[in-house]
Design an enzyme around this catalytic site. Structure first.
Site, short mmCIF file in Angstrom:
data_model
loop_
_atom_site.label_atom_id
_atom_site.label_comp_id
_atom_site.label_asym_id
_atom_site.label_seq_id
_atom_site.Cartn_x
_atom_site.Cartn_y
_atom_site.Cartn_z
N ASN A 123 7.09 -1.55 -12.41
CA ASN A 123 7.44 -0.27 -11.80
C ASN A 123 8.65 -0.53 -10.91
OD1 ASN A 123 7.65 2.10 -10.41
ND2 ASN A 123 5.53 2.17 -9.71
N LYS B 24 7.54 -3.37 -8.46
CA LYS B 24 6.12 -3.71 -8.45
C LYS B 24 5.74 -4.24 -9.83
CE LYS B 24 4.98 -0.07 -5.22
NZ LYS B 24 4.97 1.37 -5.27
N ARG C 105 7.07 1.92 -15.97
CA ARG C 105 6.91 3.29 -15.47
C ARG C 105 8.29 3.94 -15.43
NH1 ARG C 105 4.04 5.32 -9.93
NH2 ARG C 105 4.04 7.49 -10.56
N HIS D 14 3.30 12.57 -12.00
CA HIS D 14 2.02 11.88 -11.84
C HIS D 14 1.20 11.94 -13.13
CE1 HIS D 14 2.04 12.98 -7.26
NE2 HIS D 14 2.47 11.75 -7.43
N ARG E 39 7.28 16.49 1.79
CA ARG E 39 7.86 17.54 0.93
C ARG E 39 7.20 18.88 1.20
NH1 ARG E 39 6.97 14.29 -4.59
NH2 ARG E 39 6.98 12.33 -3.46
N GLY F 170 -4.22 8.19 -2.63
CA GLY F 170 -4.52 7.60 -1.31
C GLY F 170 -5.37 8.50 -0.43
N ILE F 171 -5.05 9.79 -0.38
CA ILE F 171 -5.83 10.73 0.44
C ILE F 171 -7.10 11.14 -0.30
CG2 ILE F 171 -5.81 13.01 1.53
CD1 ILE F 171 -2.73 12.71 1.79
N GLY F 172 -6.95 11.48 -1.57
CA GLY F 172 -8.10 11.94 -2.35
C GLY F 172 -9.22 10.91 -2.42
N GLU G 278 -2.77 3.67 -12.22
CA GLU G 278 -1.63 3.99 -13.08
C GLU G 278 -1.15 2.76 -13.84
OE1 GLU G 278 -0.20 6.02 -9.44
OE2 GLU G 278 0.95 7.23 -10.84
P1 AMP Z 1 -0.56 7.24 -1.73
O1 AMP Z 1 0.77 7.92 -1.76
O2 AMP Z 1 -1.43 7.61 -2.91
O3 AMP Z 1 -0.48 5.77 -1.50
O4 AMP Z 1 -1.35 7.84 -0.47
C1 AMP Z 1 -0.86 7.72 0.85
C2 AMP Z 1 -1.67 8.65 1.75
O5 AMP Z 1 -3.05 8.27 1.70
C3 AMP Z 1 -1.26 8.62 3.22
O6 AMP Z 1 -1.17 9.94 3.72
C4 AMP Z 1 -2.42 7.91 3.90
O7 AMP Z 1 -2.67 8.40 5.19
C5 AMP Z 1 -3.58 8.24 3.02
N1 AMP Z 1 -4.59 7.18 3.13
C6 AMP Z 1 -4.53 5.96 2.58
N2 AMP Z 1 -5.61 5.23 2.95
C7 AMP Z 1 -6.37 6.02 3.74
C8 AMP Z 1 -7.60 5.85 4.44
N3 AMP Z 1 -8.29 4.72 4.39
N4 AMP Z 1 -8.08 6.90 5.16
C9 AMP Z 1 -7.39 8.05 5.21
N5 AMP Z 1 -6.22 8.27 4.59
C10 AMP Z 1 -5.71 7.27 3.86
#
Ligand code: AMP
Length: 402
Positions: free
Chosen positions: A11, A18, A95, A184, A245, A335-337, A388
């Site tokens: 990636n 990566k 990717r 995505h 965004r 990350g959030i989900g 991914e």
């Molecule tokens: P990503 O772009 O998928 O890596 O997600 C990044 C987002 O996930 C950021 O807003 C982080 O605050 C959130 N995030 C990652 N790890 C955690 C965690 N352990 N608890 C809460 N939010 C998280």
């Protein structure tokens, strides 16, 4: 061709590269890592063999080719490597951000296909050049080894015109390719297959709303295992509120800003880098952890940012649930989900009207893959961690063994 055993996934981004090396039999991750801050004096390499602790060291990586050479050295290092020689890499999956209308599926990068990918640089001027650079560097370092491009847009190519077209005259699609592509796709594809398996259903008989919620976020309406609609558009700026965004706006907002004297680049920077949770929350961070903490500490702007974030997601979940004629599950990933129980609760607590019996305790304590809804819930809510890189390895394997 001899049997395909090891697949390297690359990636290549604007300043980072990566990588993950898979043994495809058993889908075992042999090693992974990244080279970051490529082109700067503070370039750094992170490397991890299998599940061992990761190591980190400063490196000299003036460009992506140099970064890739460092990756190759690490993979074949007598002490910490996982391969005897680079000849053991059988295929490489890349990717690639944008396949536009030219690529509906993962594709072998023959010289002709690579030339066609190069025509798509205007669709992703920041991402496409390093994506293409990664492919070209691999062609030099691994002569004769197949390179496969896996496009972030490909899984969304099944959208019907009524979802994919913008309601402007068709000449703009024909002339400039202006339509909704979605992004995505590799993640939505992976979680669609994983969610169907988790639910014990065939993908082609599964309807979902998949929510990839990270710094960049998008939702997809999945009907019978295929994308029916998605929130991102011509670019990854559209849809829900993201880390930096804006997501959806009245397009006339852009016109108004032009009339106020802002240039295209300034508006681009405002909407992509300074908006979303960062712009609304007012705490100098678009990271969900910081927003949740500030909101819990009583910061009104951060609380509003969180409410706006959830509002748009709930709105799209409701819309997509209707568009697919009712979903089997609402799927959370990214990350959030996957990690933020507080942010998820803001969404899940409002889905009762769709038939989701929200299990607050499961949401607060469980890690995916898991249910967030109670047994017997008419519609399930689940976490499915995305992967991914693994999806790119799988697609690469399919292309080279076809
Ligand atoms: P990503 O772009 O998928 O890596 O997600 C990044 C987002 O996930 C950021 O807003 C982080 O605050 C959130 N995030 C990652 N790890 C955690 C965690 N352990 N608890 C809460 N939010 C998280």
């Amino acid at each position: 061709m001899s049997a395909i055993e090891n697949i390297l996934v690359v990636n290549s981004g604007s300043s980072s590269l990566k990588f993950t090396l898979y043994r495809i039999d058993g889908e075992r991750r042999l090693a992974n890592g990244l080279v970051e801050r490529i082109g700067s004096a503070s370039a750094n390499m992170v490397y991890r063999r299998g599940d061992e602790p990761k190591s980190e060291r400063p490196v000299s990586a003036p460009d992506h080719a140099a970064a890739l050479r460092l990756v190759c050295e690490a993979l074949t290092d007598g002490r910490t490597g996982v391969l005897k020689s680079l000849d053991e890499v059988d295929a490489i999956g890349h990717r690639v951000l944008h396949g536009a209308d030219l690529f509906r599926d993962a594709t072998l990068m023959t010289p002709e296909n690579l030339e066609r990918v190069k025509t798509l640089v205007p669709f992703g001027p920041l991402h496409m050049p390093p994506n293409i650079g990664g492919i070209e560097a691999c062609q030099k370092i691994f002569p004769g080894i197949p390179n496969v491009a896996v496009f972030d847009t490909a899984f969304h190519q099944t959208m019907p015109d009524c979802a994919a077209r913008y309601a402007i005259p068709d000449e703009f699609r024909a002339k400039y390719g202006i339509r909704k592509y979605g992004f995505h796709g590799t993640s939505h594809h992976f979680v669609t297959l994983a969610a169907a398996e988790f639910l014990g259903k065939k993908p082609e008989e599964t309807n979902l709303v998949t929510c990839h919620l990270g710094n960049g976020s998008s939702l997809a309406a999945i009907k019978n295992g295929k994308v029916f609609d998605t929130t991102m558009g011509l670019t990854p700026l559209a849809g829900v509120v993201m880390g930096t965004r804006s997501g959806d706006l009245d397009p006339a907002v852009v016109l108004e800003l032009v009339r106020k004297g802002m240039s295209a680049d300034e508006i681009d920077n405002l909407l992509n880098k300074k908006s979303g949770l960062l712009g609304v929350g007012g705490i100098g961070s678009g990271d969900m952890r910081d927003i949740v903490n500030a909101a819990q500490d009583g910061n009104a702007s951060a609380a509003l940012a969180l409410d706006m974030w959830a509002h748009r997601i709930v709105q799209y979940i409701g819309g997509y649930f209707t568009l697919v004629g009712g979903a089997d599950a609402i799927v959370f990933t990214g990350g959030i989900g996957e990690n933020s129980a507080a942010a998820r609760a803001k969404v899940l607590s409002r889905l009762g009207c769709l038939g989701v019996d929200f299990d607050e305790e499961a949401n607060a304590t469980r890690r995916g893959p898991c249910y967030l809804s109670r047994p017997g819930s008419k519609v399930a809510a689940i976490i499915v961690p995305t992967d991914e890189e693994l999806m790119i390895a799988r697609e690469t394997y399919q292309v080279v063994t076809k």
